[in-house]
Scaffold this active site. Structure first.
Site, mmCIF file in Angstrom:
data_model
loop_
_atom_site.group_PDB
_atom_site.id
_atom_site.type_symbol
_atom_site.label_atom_id
_atom_site.label_comp_id
_atom_site.label_asym_id
_atom_site.label_seq_id
_atom_site.Cartn_x
_atom_site.Cartn_y
_atom_site.Cartn_z
ATOM 1 N N GLU A 110 10.358 -14.079 29.605
ATOM 2 C CA GLU A 110 10.744 -14.868 30.779
ATOM 3 C C GLU A 110 11.351 -13.991 31.867
ATOM 4 O OE1 GLU A 110 9.542 -17.721 30.777
ATOM 5 O OE2 GLU A 110 9.108 -17.805 28.641
ATOM 6 N N TYR A 113 -2.294 -15.917 27.114
ATOM 7 C CA TYR A 113 -1.140 -15.141 26.653
ATOM 8 C C TYR A 113 -1.566 -13.949 25.795
ATOM 9 C CZ TYR A 113 1.956 -18.929 28.198
ATOM 10 O OH TYR A 113 2.645 -19.845 28.950
#
Length: 992
Positions: free
Chosen positions: A417, A505
């Site tokens: 993140e 991802y």
């Protein structure tokens, strides 16, 4: 026109005139009704009236000098003014997924007022109101405006302008708004104007709106109920990515349309408010009932897309620290903060920011970072600029988390993140088709960050375990999707949500890693620095990234590529699947072909004819060789030939950095097998792992014989790396094998074969568990792999495994404070129930009732299904449907019971007698899932028919064909497994 037909219906002229008059009257009546009903689709200027909306939010800063025209809101989730699919409208830009390029947003003044009050959260919804003023620049003359809006009631709309370039004054004109309507399919609000906006001019759209906040929906605004300090409390938070901002406020909800935001939140005084930027000030206001509310304003954001707008309203505590002048705060339940649960995350967050700042030579631009831990958050974590949102299970450490992979998980997700602050927030993809530009690179840099702070971290093996293994198992030609898609391939908003998958991802990260490997890390980072600096606060496409890599490659002479970076990498991002590289070590001939699930002999039946430009890093006899390229379907590499010497061998794909699988001719596999049996340590761990995984995958899909893969396992008595054992066991001891009651021929042979080889690694880790389990804390690979080792040893009947399970289970039931080591807890609980009585089962039920963490409840749910007593399992199913303790989805219980050896028959019988109760609560889809589980062992058409007949009265008509097709697929798979198992059994007889 030709003559009339001889047949037909004829009327006189008078009757025809009468019918025409009646038809006209009917049309007039329909027009009147449509106009009245049209308030649901359009709002005419005559409907607009001036005046405030009761209990509505005050105007954003700078707009309080006058009220906007308003109309009454609808009190439903369906927005007022929605043009539903049943309403006809002419084709237009509202039928397109992408916004027309007529307006560019520059700035939002956004005010939101959710009606969240303490102790008033029994309802599944609560209301909110808001106002937004959007400054836009017009790029093309238009008298029609489109922006996104979903499930919002628009209460007023006004367009002001053109705006002067200087300070705002009262002389700004208004552009008449003749009509406001909604195109629901593509989620647009449409404003029909009475005048044309002029290119180059700036305007301000002023909108007030209202909507509903749903409990636990976790899209747009949502609220959650949780327990803190012994009390039930509520919080409100947001999730705007990818397209949920439009359900919170009308906006230009595309990632390229960046703007600055001034955000104001009105909230109850007992709560605090957080947003992307630091708090600027607070004031108070009273609603129409005299209740006091707090108005919190925040500083202006940098240019950012709407999907990064974030807010939270909560009664939380926090811990904080400062890193290079930036304040970092972690917010969580007061109990969690008091217990120190946020300390680990707080201590690593600042250093991660600093590492990435130094790596990219770009400072983090915001003055603060808030990270908030929600009791539950389905998205795991979200990178909102300045306000990161996490599920608390992925951010907070519990006292009993010491012997778990929790520290590593928190480190991975925080690194991911925080990586987004550069990849995604600072530089945003132009549209969602290139979402891998942020998710793939954020996933890749997780490993670089952790490796920097822990140099002993086994980066290659962990990347395989966390990333590569999963995506290679799912990615294959013809069926899977490409990483980067064409924008024109998207036709519905829902398709954007589907992009958040393994290909974005895991494959994205794998391709970034491959790119780094053939360029080298310095060139790779230099190109990314250039890319990030050039597109800061802006957007980029995949070609922009390739251009910056090419610039850096062109500026040096050491790295020579066979084609431009774009030509190489576009093959990997625009094509689905990946290649199998096959090397003939006798001739040096190498070829590539697409990887298929279940390769067929007649390859012409398949239509995937793409090739890749493949970087081949390789080793020969343990020595790293120079990079070569396979830039066509086949090629000869004489240097890869091997001699007859037992010491001569070749392995392709150094460190598994290439995104492909590797196959060899029979001689090549034989050479590797011999080396493993002679001196396995001569082959690096990552390549022992690679050979096992590639060989089993290729054998299951008809590229090599299963015997080739099994031959590689003969040396395993000398294998002391648990991650290699993990690769063996997940490929060899599959769920299908464990649950197949017909494997009685293979089981005793497999038991003897594996236990002879497994005993050494078992003794190593069982001793650690008994004597010093804390030693596992920093061994991430052991924490990942130990459960499979323990589970297999017990399944094979290793007495020491069963005894250790009994010891740990008994110690825990007698003294629950003595936690079972987390990596093996599920296995220990299962065997404790399997070899216990109703007393042990009831103990777990009682523990379940007292647990609040979902993860622990799931473990207990699974363990209770392990009983071998039919009456206990039947009672379990009764509890699932009728009793109070099970507050989660009861069909999950039936599914886990159906997967057990005894339970599949119990579930089938239970459904006969209780289907009405199950179907009323969960519908037929839950039945379909159960049907697939129960049908796991079918191998004949007769069994399919019998199963369908059994469930026929419970299935809806449209499901029957789908179910039969799925059962046919299961049957074919089972037949394939049966043939495979027969060959494995024959091999085991020869080698046991």
């Amino acid at each position: 026109m030709g003559p009339p037909s001889s047949s037909g219906f004829y009327v006189s002229r008078a009757v025809a005139l009468l019918l025409a008059a009646l038809a006209a009257a009917l049309l007039l009546a329909l027009a009147v009704l449509a106009a009245l009903y049209g308030r649901c689709a359009r709002v005419q200027p005559s409907d607009l009236h001036h005046g405030g909306v009761p209990d509505a939010a005050s105007s954003p800063r700078g707009t309080q000098e006058e009220q906007l025209p308003t109309w009454p809101p609808r009190p439903t989730r369906e927005p007022a003014g929605t043009a539903t699919p049943g309403h006809w409208r002419p084709p237009g830009p509202w039928d397109q997924l992408r916004l027309p390029p007529w307006l560019v947003p520059l700035h939002y003044e956004l005010e939101l007022w959710p009606r969240l009050r303490p102790n008033e959260f029994q309802s599944p919804t609560l209301s909110f109101t808001g106002r937004v003023n959007i400054t836009v620049r017009c790029t093309a003359a238009t008298a029609r405006l489109l922006l996104h809006s979903l499930f919002l009631d628009c209460e007023s709309a006004e367009v002001r302008g053109p705006l002067s370039s200087g300070p705002r004054d009262g002389a700004v004109g208004r552009v008449p708004v003749d009509d406001v309507w909604f195109a629901f399919d593509m989620q647009y609000m449409v404003l029909e104007l009475g005048a044309t906006l002029q290119p180059g001019s700036r305007y301000e759209l002023q909108l007030s709106f209202s909507g509903l906040v749903y409990r636990d929906l976790r899209e747009g605004l949502f609220f959650s109920i949780y327990t803190d300090q012994g009390e039930r409390r509520a919080l409100l938070a947001s999730q705007m990515e990818p397209t949920f901002a439009r359900s919170v406020f009308p906006c230009f909800d595309e990632p390229a349309l960046k703007a600055t935001f001034n955000i104001t939140i009105i909230h109850h005084p007992s709560y605090g408010a957080l947003s992307n930027m630091p708090k600027l000030g607070q004031s108070e206001k009273r609603d129409v009932n005299g209740s006091v509310w707090t108005i919190t304003t925040f500083s202006t954001t940098p240019h950012m897309p709407t999907y990064l707008v974030a807010l939270a309203i909560c009664d939380y505590d926090h811990v904080s620290r400062t890193e290079r002048g930036q304040e970092i705060r972690i917010w969580a339940r007061k109990d969690a903060i008091a217990n120190g649960n946020a300390a680990f995350a707080l201590n690593i967050t600042g250093p991660i920011f600093s590492f990435l700042e130094d790596l990219f030579n770009i400072s983090y631009p915001l003055p603060k970072t808030d990270i908030i831990a929600l009791p539950t958050f389905d998205n795991s974590a979200m990178e909102n600029w300045g306000l990161l949102i996490f599920d608390e299970s992925l951010l907070l450490m519990q006292p009993n988390d010491q012997v778990t992979d929790k520290k590593a998980v928190i480190s991975f997700i925080l690194s991911h993140e925080i990586g987004h602050q550069w990849f995604g927030n600072l530089v945003t993809m132009n549209w969602w088709n290139d979402i891998w530009l942020k998710e793939g690179f954020a996933s890749y840099f997780e490993f670089g960050v952790i490796n920097y702070f822990n140099p002993k971290f086994r980066r290659n093996e962990v990347f395989f375990s966390n990333i590569l293994h999963h995506v290679l198992s799912e990615d294959h030609a013809l069926v899977s999707r490409a990483v980067s898609l064409k924008v024109e391939n998207f036709t519905e908003t829902s398709e954007i949500n589907e992009l958040f998958d393994l290909f974005t991802y895991n494959k994205g990260a794998s391709l970034a890693r491959m790119l780094s490997s053939f360029l080298n890390e310095n060139v790779f980072i230099s190109a990314l620095k250039s890319y990030l600096k050039t597109f800061s606060y802006s957007t980029a496409e995949q070609d922009d990234l390739w251009r910056h890599f090419q610039m850096v490659v062109d500026d040096q002479s050491k790295i020579l590529l066979p084609a431009p970076v774009k030509s190489i990498m576009d093959r990997w991002t625009h094509q689905s699947g990946f290649p199998v590289i096959t090397l003939n070590v006798s001739t040096g001939a190498m070829k590539q072909e697409p990887f298929y699930l279940g390769k067929v002999k007649n390859q012409t039946l398949l239509t995937h004819n793409d090739t890749w430009i493949v970087p081949i890093l390789w080793i020969k006899n343990g020595i790293t060789q120079s990079l070569v390229w396979l830039d066509k379907s086949s090629k000869i590499f004489p240097e890869m030939q091997v001699s007859d010497s037992d010491h001569d061998w070749v392995i392709l794909n150094l460190n598994m950095t290439g995104y492909y699988r590797v196959n060899y001719d029979k001689v090549g596999w034989k050479k590797l097998k011999q080396q493993l049996e002679k001196d396995p340590k001569a082959i690096p761990v990552i390549h022992r792992l690679q050979m096992i995984d590639d060989a089993f995958s290729l054998s299951k899909n008809n590229y090599v014989e299963i015997e080739t893969a099994l031959d590689l396992t003969k040396y395993l008595a000398e294998e002391d790396e648990i991650i290699v054992w993990y690769a063996v066991l997940v490929n060899l001891v599959t769920k299908d094998l464990v649950f197949d009651v017909n494997n009685y021929d293979m089981y005793p042979l497999l038991k003897k074969y594996l236990l002879k080889r497994l005993i050494s690694i078992w003794n190593m880790y069982s001793t650690v568990i008994r004597e010093n389990v804390a030693a596992l804390q920093d061994d991430y690979l052991a924490l990942v792999a130990l459960e499979k080792l323990f589970e297999t040893a017990c399944w094979l009947g290793l007495e020491d495994c069963l005894q250790l399970s009994r010891e740990l289970f008994k110690n825990w039931t007698n003294h629950p404070e003595n936690e079972i080591p987390y990596p093996i807890k599920s296995v220990v609980l299962c065997y404790g129930v399997a070899f216990g009585s109703d007393e042990e089962w009831d103990f777990l039920l009682n523990m379940y009732s007292n647990k609040t963490k979902e993860e622990e409840r799931i473990q207990l749910t699974y363990a209770m299904s392990c009983s071998k007593d039919p009456w206990i399992l039947h009672r379990y199913l009764e509890y699932a449907v009728t009793a109070a303790p099970f507050t989660f989805n009861e069909t999950n219980i039936m599914e886990v019971v159906a997967e057990s050896e005894v339970g599949r028959y119990i579930v089938k019988d239970f459904l006969i007698n209780n289907w009405q109760a199950v179907s009323e609560r969960y519908g037929t889809q839950s039945l379909v899932n159960l049907m697939y589980i129960i049908g796991r062992t079918i191998s004949t058409d007769l069994q399919i028919t019998e199963l369908q007949q059994f469930f026929s009265n419970m299935l809806e008509e449209h499901q029957k064909l789908t179910v039969r097709a799925k059962l046919q697929t299961i049957k074919n798979k089972n037949l394939g497994n049966k043939k495979l198992n027969a060959r494995m059994t024959a091999w085991l007889r020869k080698n046991t």
